[in-house]
Scaffold this motif. Sequence first.
Motif, PDB file in Angstrom:
ATOM      1  N   UNK A   1      40.456  -6.357  54.136  1.00 37.95           N
ATOM      2  CA  UNK A   1      39.561  -4.997  54.364  1.00 37.95           C
ATOM      3  C   UNK A   1      38.857  -5.235  53.186  1.00 37.95           C
ATOM      4  N   UNK A   2      37.649  -5.100  53.142  1.00 34.28           N
ATOM      5  CA  UNK A   2      36.736  -4.844  51.530  1.00 34.28           C
ATOM      6  C   UNK A   2      37.504  -3.575  51.034  1.00 34.28           C
ATOM      7  N   UNK A   3      37.434  -3.578  49.625  1.00 31.78           N
ATOM      8  CA  UNK A   3      37.955  -2.571  48.807  1.00 31.78           C
ATOM      9  C   UNK A   3      36.279  -2.891  47.868  1.00 31.78           C
ATOM     10  N   UNK A   4      35.943  -1.455  48.033  1.00 32.65           N
ATOM     11  CA  UNK A   4      35.263  -1.233  46.998  1.00 32.65           C
ATOM     12  C   UNK A   4      35.520  -0.269  46.115  1.00 32.65           C
ATOM     13  N   UNK A   5      35.104  -0.903  44.903  1.00 31.90           N
ATOM     14  CA  UNK A   5      35.719   0.101  43.794  1.00 31.90           C
ATOM     15  C   UNK A   5      34.366   1.076  43.101  1.00 31.90           C
ATOM     16  N   UNK A   6      34.670   2.036  42.430  1.00 29.96           N
ATOM     17  CA  UNK A   6      33.992   2.434  41.578  1.00 29.96           C
ATOM     18  C   UNK A   6      32.541   2.152  40.691  1.00 29.96           C
ATOM     19  N   UNK A   7      30.783   2.251  41.231  1.00 25.32           N
ATOM     20  CA  UNK A   7      30.810   3.968  42.123  1.00 25.32           C
ATOM     21  C   UNK A   7      30.548   3.616  43.446  1.00 25.32           C
ATOM     22  N   UNK A   8      30.524   4.825  44.242  1.00 23.59           N
ATOM     23  CA  UNK A   8      30.577   4.794  45.384  1.00 23.59           C
ATOM     24  C   UNK A   8      28.748   4.817  45.723  1.00 23.59           C
ATOM     25  N   UNK A   9      28.308   3.833  47.169  1.00 23.15           N
ATOM     26  CA  UNK A   9      26.481   3.976  46.687  1.00 23.15           C
ATOM     27  C   UNK A   9      26.136   5.066  46.786  1.00 23.15           C
ATOM     28  N   UNK A  10      26.347   6.139  47.099  1.00 26.02           N
ATOM     29  CA  UNK A  10      25.301   7.521  46.258  1.00 26.02           C
ATOM     30  C   UNK A  10      25.394   7.014  45.395  1.00 26.02           C
ATOM     31  N   UNK A  11      26.015   7.139  44.525  1.00 26.65           N
ATOM     32  CA  UNK A  11      26.260   7.331  43.154  1.00 26.65           C
ATOM     33  C   UNK A  11      25.456   6.015  42.991  1.00 26.65           C
ATOM     34  N   UNK A  12      26.072   5.015  42.841  1.00 30.60           N
ATOM     35  CA  UNK A  12      25.118   3.564  42.541  1.00 30.60           C
ATOM     36  C   UNK A  12      23.710   3.855  42.559  1.00 30.60           C
ATOM     37  N   UNK A  13      23.319   4.107  43.723  1.00 35.46           N
ATOM     38  CA  UNK A  13      21.586   4.235  44.396  1.00 35.46           C
ATOM     39  C   UNK A  13      20.780   4.702  43.431  1.00 35.46           C
ATOM     40  N   UNK A  14      21.517   6.392  42.823  1.00 34.41           N
ATOM     41  CA  UNK A  14      21.127   7.483  42.468  1.00 34.41           C
ATOM     42  C   UNK A  14      20.779   6.334  41.024  1.00 34.41           C
ATOM     43  N   UNK A  15      21.769   5.747  39.594  1.00 35.35           N
ATOM     44  CA  UNK A  15      22.035   5.518  38.758  1.00 35.35           C
ATOM     45  C   UNK A  15      20.486   4.597  39.279  1.00 35.35           C
ATOM     46  N   UNK A  16      20.493   2.961  39.988  1.00 38.37           N
ATOM     47  CA  UNK A  16      19.870   2.050  40.150  1.00 38.37           C
ATOM     48  C   UNK A  16      18.258   2.891  40.013  1.00 38.37           C
ATOM     49  N   UNK A  17      18.236   3.780  41.028  1.00 35.12           N
ATOM     50  CA  UNK A  17      17.133   5.147  40.970  1.00 35.12           C
ATOM     51  C   UNK A  17      16.599   5.103  39.839  1.00 35.12           C
ATOM     52  N   UNK A  18      16.819   5.821  38.813  1.00 36.16           N
ATOM     53  CA  UNK A  18      17.247   6.221  37.647  1.00 36.16           C
ATOM     54  C   UNK A  18      17.022   4.667  36.698  1.00 36.16           C
ATOM     55  N   UNK A  19      16.977   3.506  36.481  1.00 41.35           N
ATOM     56  CA  UNK A  19      17.085   3.210  35.829  1.00 41.35           C
ATOM     57  C   UNK A  19      15.110   3.175  35.124  1.00 41.35           C
ATOM     58  N   UNK A  20      15.283   3.134  34.661  1.00 48.81           N
ATOM     59  CA  UNK A  20      13.438   2.493  33.646  1.00 48.81           C
ATOM     60  C   UNK A  20      13.404   0.729  33.607  1.00 48.81           C
ATOM     61  N   UNK A  21      12.686   0.541  34.727  1.00 43.57           N
ATOM     62  CA  UNK A  21      12.679  -0.492  34.461  1.00 43.57           C
ATOM     63  C   UNK A  21      11.131  -0.687  34.278  1.00 43.57           C
ATOM     64  N   UNK A  22      10.616  -2.106  32.770  1.00 44.63           N
ATOM     65  CA  UNK A  22       9.213  -2.141  32.524  1.00 44.63           C
ATOM     66  C   UNK A  22       9.240  -3.448  33.626  1.00 44.63           C
ATOM     67  N   UNK A  23       7.536  -2.572  34.440  1.00 43.30           N
ATOM     68  CA  UNK A  23       6.889  -3.678  34.898  1.00 43.30           C
ATOM     69  C   UNK A  23       5.972  -5.670  34.194  1.00 43.30           C
ATOM     70  N   UNK A  24       5.950  -5.639  34.929  1.00 46.07           N
ATOM     71  CA  UNK A  24       5.914  -7.596  34.683  1.00 46.07           C
ATOM     72  C   UNK A  24       4.518  -7.542  35.248  1.00 46.07           C
TER      73      UNK A  24
END
Length: 330
Positions: A307-330
Amino acid sequence: MELRRDPITQSWVIQQTTEVSWAKSGVCPLCPGNEFLCPPNLYVYPYGERSWQVRVIPHRNPVYQIEGDPARQAQGIYDKMRNLGAHEVVIEHPEHALRYAQLSDDHAAQTLRAYVARITDLKKDLRFRYVTLFRNVGKEAGQELEHPHSEITATPFIPRRVAYELRATERHYETKERCLFCDIVRQELDQHERAVEWNDLFLAFCPFASRVPYETWVIPIYHHFSFEEDVTSPDKQIQLARLLKSTLRRLSTVAKAYHLVLHTSPNVNARPQRPGAWRTLAEDYHWHFEILPIIPAKSKSYSFKEVYFNSLPPPEAAAKELRDVGIAET
Ligand SMILES: [Zn+2]
Ligand SMILES: [Zn+2]
Ligand SMILES: [Zn+2]
């Protein structure tokens, strides 16, 4: 090497019999100038130039062998076959230290063009039921050569996870006459809870039942079952390349290593074929990329496969964190 089928799960397992690896001489066989260390090109861009930008070669120590037939045979209740297949390396850039996220949009799109060309070509071989495109980045992901590259394998069977998806999407279509992935895309775009980034054509989001922390899929917002038949226009290639790049840049803030895999339509012309198979495939399946970051401290999810065991963060929090990342344009 041979292929053995697990009689319970029906999945094929490749049984390695000898150690395989590229030269251990310390010289990078994929760098310009070392082409003589590699098998001849299967694809090169620009064509006929010495100063290539993207090229594809057969893997020097392939997991699969291209010649012959599968030689399917039974051993009591067990099935096995030869490791028939193709194994290729897509060299994504001449420069040794560059990562996909750092490529120019044009170059990243050119890489996608190479994928389309090779997958289309391999699907002409009716012995192959499936062509897989994947990229392993980082030691933890089993990256074999440092030089930026991805790999393509063609196999006489459909890998288990794709087979599960095909079964599930066919069933969903049978009862609802809708594509399951289109339903998912619509909901993720409505809710914005797990969506990470999107443009006019593509969406990146963390799937509802993520298998690992920060698992992210990149999928077209419109319906299409086959990557290689779909991503053929320069506009689509550029838009997809941009979203893949920025998704990988976001993910690089949480993990250095990742697996990326393309899920696309199987080879509908492979022989032999059940009559009526793939009748609704063009309507019920929907191609996408799956990216599985590897976070070493949380690798429990990889070893515990029942059974896949997904540790923290849950996908909703992960998505928020990834959305908020400041990424530089290349
Ligand atoms: Zn190199
Ligand atoms: Zn769809
Ligand atoms: Zn998938």
